[in-house]
Scaffold this motif. Structure first.
Motif, short mmCIF file in Angstrom:
data_model
loop_
_atom_site.label_atom_id
_atom_site.label_comp_id
_atom_site.label_asym_id
_atom_site.label_seq_id
_atom_site.Cartn_x
_atom_site.Cartn_y
_atom_site.Cartn_z
N LEU A 1 0.96 -1.10 0.00
CA LEU A 1 -0.11 -0.05 0.02
C LEU A 1 1.00 1.19 -0.07
CD1 LEU A 1 -2.58 1.50 0.41
CD2 LEU A 1 -2.53 0.98 2.66
N THR A 2 0.71 1.91 -1.12
CA THR A 2 1.51 3.24 -1.18
C THR A 2 0.74 4.36 -0.93
OG1 THR A 2 2.86 2.20 -3.00
CG2 THR A 2 2.99 4.60 -2.62
N VAL A 3 1.28 5.06 0.11
CA VAL A 3 0.58 6.56 0.72
C VAL A 3 1.19 7.73 0.41
CG1 VAL A 3 -0.65 7.51 2.32
CG2 VAL A 3 -0.61 5.18 2.33
N ALA A 4 0.87 8.61 -0.36
CA ALA A 4 1.47 9.98 -0.68
C ALA A 4 0.60 10.86 0.12
CB ALA A 4 1.68 10.24 -2.11
N TYR A 5 1.19 11.85 0.94
CA TYR A 5 0.54 12.76 1.65
C TYR A 5 0.66 14.29 0.96
CZ TYR A 5 0.76 8.99 5.21
OH TYR A 5 0.78 7.82 5.61
N ALA A 6 0.03 15.22 1.37
CA ALA A 6 -0.21 16.43 0.84
C ALA A 6 1.13 17.40 1.12
CB ALA A 6 -1.40 17.16 1.27
N ASN A 7 1.84 16.87 2.12
CA ASN A 7 2.93 17.77 2.46
C ASN A 7 4.30 17.14 1.78
OD1 ASN A 7 3.47 15.43 3.91
ND2 ASN A 7 3.65 16.25 5.77
N GLY A 8 3.88 16.08 0.97
CA GLY A 8 4.95 15.49 0.21
C GLY A 8 5.94 14.40 0.84
N GLN A 9 5.33 13.88 1.94
CA GLN A 9 5.79 12.68 2.53
C GLN A 9 5.10 11.60 1.91
OE1 GLN A 9 5.08 13.54 6.74
NE2 GLN A 9 6.70 12.08 6.91
N THR A 10 5.92 10.37 1.51
CA THR A 10 5.34 9.26 0.99
C THR A 10 5.73 8.09 1.71
OG1 THR A 10 7.10 8.78 -0.40
CG2 THR A 10 5.32 9.97 -1.27
N GLU A 11 5.02 6.71 1.77
CA GLU A 11 5.47 5.76 2.57
C GLU A 11 5.12 4.66 1.80
OE1 GLU A 11 4.23 4.56 6.30
OE2 GLU A 11 2.39 5.82 6.33
N VAL A 12 5.54 3.20 1.88
CA VAL A 12 5.21 2.03 1.57
C VAL A 12 4.88 1.17 2.52
CG1 VAL A 12 5.53 0.08 0.01
CG2 VAL A 12 6.21 2.01 -0.78
N ILE A 13 3.59 0.96 2.96
CA ILE A 13 3.10 0.19 3.97
C ILE A 13 3.05 -1.46 3.49
CG2 ILE A 13 1.17 -0.53 5.51
CD1 ILE A 13 0.41 2.67 5.45
N HIS A 14 3.80 -2.28 4.01
CA HIS A 14 4.13 -3.75 3.69
C HIS A 14 3.03 -4.37 4.66
CE1 HIS A 14 7.83 -2.78 1.53
NE2 HIS A 14 8.00 -2.00 2.48
N ASP A 15 2.63 -5.15 4.10
CA ASP A 15 1.60 -6.18 4.89
C ASP A 15 0.49 -5.50 5.53
OD1 ASP A 15 0.64 -8.43 5.79
OD2 ASP A 15 2.07 -9.05 7.31
N PRO A 16 -0.09 -4.51 4.79
CA PRO A 16 -1.22 -3.53 5.37
C PRO A 16 -2.29 -4.43 6.15
CG PRO A 16 -1.40 -3.48 2.98
CD PRO A 16 -0.24 -4.43 3.44
N LEU A 17 -2.63 -5.75 5.91
CA LEU A 17 -3.66 -6.55 6.51
C LEU A 17 -3.26 -6.61 8.04
CD1 LEU A 17 -6.23 -8.15 6.23
CD2 LEU A 17 -4.71 -10.04 5.84
N ARG A 18 -2.00 -6.58 8.48
CA ARG A 18 -1.72 -6.68 9.81
C ARG A 18 -1.24 -5.59 10.44
NH1 ARG A 18 -0.73 -12.39 8.22
NH2 ARG A 18 1.27 -11.87 7.01
N ALA A 19 -1.29 -4.36 9.72
CA ALA A 19 -0.98 -3.04 10.26
C ALA A 19 -1.89 -2.50 11.25
CB ALA A 19 -0.64 -2.09 9.18
N VAL A 20 -1.39 -1.81 12.13
CA VAL A 20 -2.39 -1.13 13.03
C VAL A 20 -2.67 0.29 12.55
CG1 VAL A 20 -1.45 -2.37 15.04
CG2 VAL A 20 -0.39 0.07 14.22
N LEU A 21 -3.87 0.67 12.76
CA LEU A 21 -4.53 1.98 12.33
C LEU A 21 -3.72 3.15 13.18
CD1 LEU A 21 -8.26 1.48 12.05
CD2 LEU A 21 -6.48 0.81 10.52
N THR A 22 -3.23 3.10 14.30
CA THR A 22 -2.89 4.14 15.00
C THR A 22 -1.24 4.23 14.78
OG1 THR A 22 -2.75 2.64 16.98
CG2 THR A 22 -4.57 4.17 16.46
#
Length: 675
Positions: free
Chosen positions: A311-332
Motif C-alpha cells: 500500500l503506497t500512501v502519498a501525503y499532501a506535504n510531500g511525504q510518502t511511505e510504502v506500507i508492507h503487509d497492510p492487512l496486519r498493520a495497526v491504524l494508529t
C-alpha cells in the motif's frame, strides 16, 4: 498428482477473491476506512487522528476491508445466489481457492477426492483451516480452526436461506432472503457481524433469477476496531449502486454515489468527518487494485495498492511511505512504522523461518510428509528415513499421496537403458511392491500417484538408439498397466523424454485426470487423459486444453490433486499464464509477472495457488495467489538471510518447497510454512 520437485531443464496471500460486493464494499472502506455503526466496533468516542495520520488510518482500513472483512459478504453472495445467476458465473467470481468455495456445499465425491490436511483446507489470507461445510436443513455452517488437527476453534460462519427446506434448494418465492452470521475469533482477520441479502425476481416468472439484490448489514473487525454498515444494491446487469457508513478510530466516513459495472472500475464519492474532507475513489474488480484521493484542505492525499500487495500512501506535504503487509498493520501506527522484511517488498513474515532440508525433495503431500533422495520425511524437521528396498538395489522416490503411499523405482538413475523396476510402498515402513511392466525389459518408471492409489508413469524401449516412450496407467499397485493411446520418440543422446525431466512431466489428479508433457523447444506440448471408470472401459484422450480467445495453443505445466491445471495460452504475438479449473474448463488469467517462459510453472495446489520461477535477470521464485504475483523472497520473516531461486512445490496447506539453486548444482532445499 505429480509431487516431484525437480525443475524443468528446458527454459524458454489467500488474498481472497474480492469482486462484486466484496470489492465494492472494500473500496467503500478504502474510500475512507472506518468502523462502528450503531455504536459497535471502532470506538466512536475515540479522538480522531489528525493530519497525515488520519489519512494513513483510512488507507490501511481500506486495505484491511478489501482483503478481509468485506470478503465475508462476497463469499455469502456467491454461496447463496440463485441457481444459474450471472453473479456466480461472472469471471470475477471464478478465481479458485476463495472463501466462497469454503462456504459452499460440495458433493461427497468431491470431498473424498481432496488431499487437504486432515480434511481441512487452509485459507492462507485468514491463516485459518476450514472444515467442509455442514448442511442442516436450510442452514450451512463452516467451522474454522487455527491448527490442522482441528483442536483449536476459531469460530464459524453460518448461512441461512429463508423459505427453503434445504440449503441446497433453489429459491421458489421472491423476494428471497439469505442471512449470514460471521463469528471468527482468530486468524489474520477476526470478524463478527450479520449480513442480509434480499434477491429480487426481475426476470419473467419461471425463468432463472439473475441475482439482482440488496445487501444490508454490519461487520466489525475487532483487531483494529473497524466496522462497516452496508446498504448496497446489484442489478441483474451487474451494475453496482448504494452507499455505506464507516467508522474507525474516531472518524466517520460517508460513501455515496457508488456507480458502475463490476466488470470495470467503479467510482464513489467520499466525505470524512469530523475533518470535513472530501474525495473520490475507484477500484478494479479484475485485479483488486484501488486508489483514492482526498483533499485535506491544502493539496491532496493519495493511496493505492499494487500487484505485490503493498500500500503506497502519498501525503499532501510531500511525504510518502510504502506500507508492507497492510492487512496486519495497526491504524494508529506512525508514518514509516511498517518497514519491509526479507529481501524485498511484499508481505514480510507471511512464512515462518525457512526450514533447511537434508537432501533433495521430490514429493510433498497435504500433511507435509515428504520424500526425497534421502528417503521419507515425516515432517519438515524430521530426519529422513530410508525405505525398505529390493535386495542390493538403490531406489529413487518420486511421489507421495495424502495417505502416505509412496512410489519410485530402482535403480536410482535416469539414464538406465537396460530396464527399470517401478515400485510402490503402502507406507514408509512397508516392503515395496513391484509394479507390473508394460513390456518385459522396458525402462519402466512410476512418476505420479493420486490419493486413491492410481499411478501414472512411462514405459520406454530403446531400439537403434531411439526411445519409444509410452505413458502408462496402473489402476492400483496390483493391476497390470494400461498404455495411453499416445506415444512419441526421442534420441537417446538427448536423454529420456527429450531434455525434459520426466519426473516433472507426469501428473494424475484424484478424479483420474492425467496430464503428460512432451516434446522439445518450440515443439513442446501437453495432452490430457482420463482414467477409465472400469477395467473394461477405454482410457479417454488425448484431450486438448482450451486456449484463451484469439490464441491457438495451450500448454499445461502442472496439475493439482483436484484436477486444476496451470500453464499458458499462446497466440501469434503473446504468451499468457493461465489456470484451468479442470481439463474441460475455459482458462483464467494468472496475474502478469515478467516474461512468460515455457515450463516456468512447477506446481499448483487445490486452492489454485501456483509456484514457479521467473528468469529475466537471474532466477526469482514466484507465488501466484489471490490475484497476485509475489516474489517468495519478499514473504520471508524480517532478518531472514536466505535467498531462493526456485519455488518447486506447493501443497494444499500452502507449504512451499524452495531451492537456492538448481538441483545438480550448488543447491539446497528448504520448506516454507505459512505463518
Amino acid at each position: 498428482m505429480n509431487s516431484n520437485a525437480r525443475p524443468r531443464t528446458l527454459r524458454t496471500m489467500t488474498r481472497l477473491c474480492a469482486c462484486a460486493f466484496g470489492l465494492l464494499v472494500a473500496l467503500l472502506v478504502g474510500c475512507g476506512g472506518g468502523s462502528g455503526g450503531n455504536g459497535s466496533g471502532g470506538g466512536g468516542s475515540t479522538s480522531p487522528p489528525q493530519g497525515n495520520l488520519a489519512f494513513r488510518a483510512a488507507a490501511i482500513a481500506t486495505d484491511q476491508t478489501l482483503a478481509g472483512g468485506l470478503s465475508f459478504p462476497l463469499a455469502m453472495l456467491k454461496a447463496t445466489a440463485p441457481r444459474g445467476s450471472a453473479v456466480t458465473r461472472a469471471a470475477a467470481f471464478a478465481r479458485p481457492g476463495t472463501l466462497a468455495a469454503q462456504l459452499t456445499p460440495r458433493s461427497a465425491a468431491t470431498r473424498a477426492g481432496g488431499t487437504r490436511a486432515g480434511g481441512l483446507t487452509l485459507n492462507t489470507l485468514l491463516n485459518l483451516y476450514a472444515l467442509d461445510p455442514v448442511v442442516t436443513g436450510n442452514a450451512i455452517v463452516t467451522q474454522f480452526f487455527t491448527d490442522p488437527a482441528a483442536t483449536q476453534s476459531a469460530g464459524s460462519i453460518t448461512l441461512v436461506k429463508q423459505g427453503v427446506s434445504n440449503f441446497t434448494d433453489d429459491y421458489r418465492v421472491y423476494p428471497a432472503t439469505a442471512d449470514g452470521v460471521v463469528n471468527l475469533t482468530a486468524g489474520n482477520v477476526p470478524c463478527r457481524g450479520n449480513v442480509s441479502i434480499v434477491y429480487a425476481q426481475t426476470t419473467p416468472v419461471g425463468a432463472p433469477a439473475n441475482g439482482a439484490n440488496t445487501m444490508t448489514g454490519h461487520l466489525d473487525l475487532p483487531r483494529t476496531g473497524t466496522g462497516i454498515d452496508l446498504n448496497l444494491a446489484l442489478s441483474d446487469a451487474l451494475n453496482v449502486s448504494g452507499s455505506a457508513v464507516i467508522r474507525e478510530n474516531g472518524q466517520t466516513i460517508s460513501v455515496t454515489e457508488i456507480n458502475g459495472p463490476f466488470t470495470s472500475r467503479l467510482s464513489c464519492k467520499v466525505k470524512i468527518d469530523p475533518q470535513g474532507w472530501v474525495g473520490t475513489g475507484n477500484f478494479s474488480l479484475s485485479d483488486g487494485t484501488f486508489n483514492m484521493t482526498v483533499n485535506p484542505g491544502a493539496g491532496t492525499d493519495t493511496a493505492q495498492t499494487d500487484a505485490t500487495g503493498n500500500l503506497t500512501v502519498a501525503y499532501a506535504n510531500g511525504q510518502t511511505e510504502v506500507i508492507h503487509d497492510p492487512l496486519r498493520a495497526v491504524l494508529t501506527g506512525s508514518i514509516g512504522s511498517n518497514p519491509g522484511g526479507g529481501t524485498g517488498n511484499g508481505y514480510p513474515g507471511y512464512y515462518k523461518a525457512p526450514i533447511a532440508i537434508e537432501g533433495k525433495i521430490t514429493g510433498i503431500n497435504a500433511v507435509v510428509q515428504m520424500v526425497g533422495d534421502k528417503g521419507f520425511y515425516s515432517s519438515p524437521t524430521a530426519t529422513p528415513q530410508p525405505l525398505p528396498a529390493p535386495a542390493g538395489a538403490t531406489v529413487a522416490l518420486t511421489g507421495i499421496n495424502a495417505s502416505g503411499q509412496i512410489i519410485g523405482f530402482s535403480p536410482a538413475i535416469n539414464t538406465d537403458t537396460t530396464g527399470g523396476t517401478p515400485l510402490f510402498w503402502s507406507s514408509p515402513t512397508a516392503q515395496p511392491v513391484v509394479l507390473q511392466p508394460l513390456t518385459a525389459g522396458a525402462q519402466t518408471r512410476a512418476w505420479a500417484i493420486n490419493s486413491h492409489g492410481q499411478i501414472f508413469g512411462m514405459s520406454a524401449t530403446l531400439v537403434n538408439n531411439l526411445y519409444t516412450i509410452t505413458p502408462i496407467y496402473w489402476a492400483d499397485a496390483t493391476s497390470a498397466p494400461r498404455p495411453l493411446p499416445f506415444s512419441f520418440a526421442n534420441d537417446h543422446a538427448g536423454g529420456v523424454f527429450g531434455i525434459y525431466d520426466p519426473s516433472s512431466s507426469f501428473f494424475i489428479a484424484d478424479d483420474g485426470t492425467m496430464l503428460v508433457l512432451f516434446g522439445i523447444g518450440s515443439q513442446a506440448g501437453s495432452s490430457v487423459f482420463k482414467a477409465p471408470a472400469s477395467a473394461s472401459d477405454p482410457i479417454q484422450g488425448p484431450l486438448q486444453l482450451k486456449s484463451l480467445p484469439g490464441d491457438n495453443f495451450a500448454f499445461g505445466e502442472a496439475m493439482s490433486a483436484n484436477g486444476m491445471i496451470a500453464g499458458y495460452s499462446e497466440g501469434s504475438y503473446q504468451r499468457r499464464r493461465v489456470i484451468w479449473a479442470n481439463s474441460a474448463a475455459v482458462p483464467q488469467l494468472l496475474p502478469s509477472d515478467a516474461n512468460v517462459d515455457r515450463r516456468d510453472l512447477f506446481s499448483i495446489n487445490s486452492n489454485g495457488a501456483v509456484v514457479g520461477d521467473v528468469s529475466n535477470s537471474g532466477f526469482m521464485p514466484v507465488l501466484y495467489q489471490d490475484g497476485k504475483a509475489l516474489n517468495v523472497n519478499t514473504l520471508l520473516p524480517p532478518g531472514t538471510t536466505n535467498t531462493f531461486a526456485l519455488a518447486l512445490l506447493i501443497n494444499d496447506s500452502g507449504v512451499v518447497a524452495v531451492a537456492n539453486g538448481y538441483p545438480g548444482g550448488a543447491s539446497q532445499y528448504f520448506v516454507l510454512v505459512p505463518r
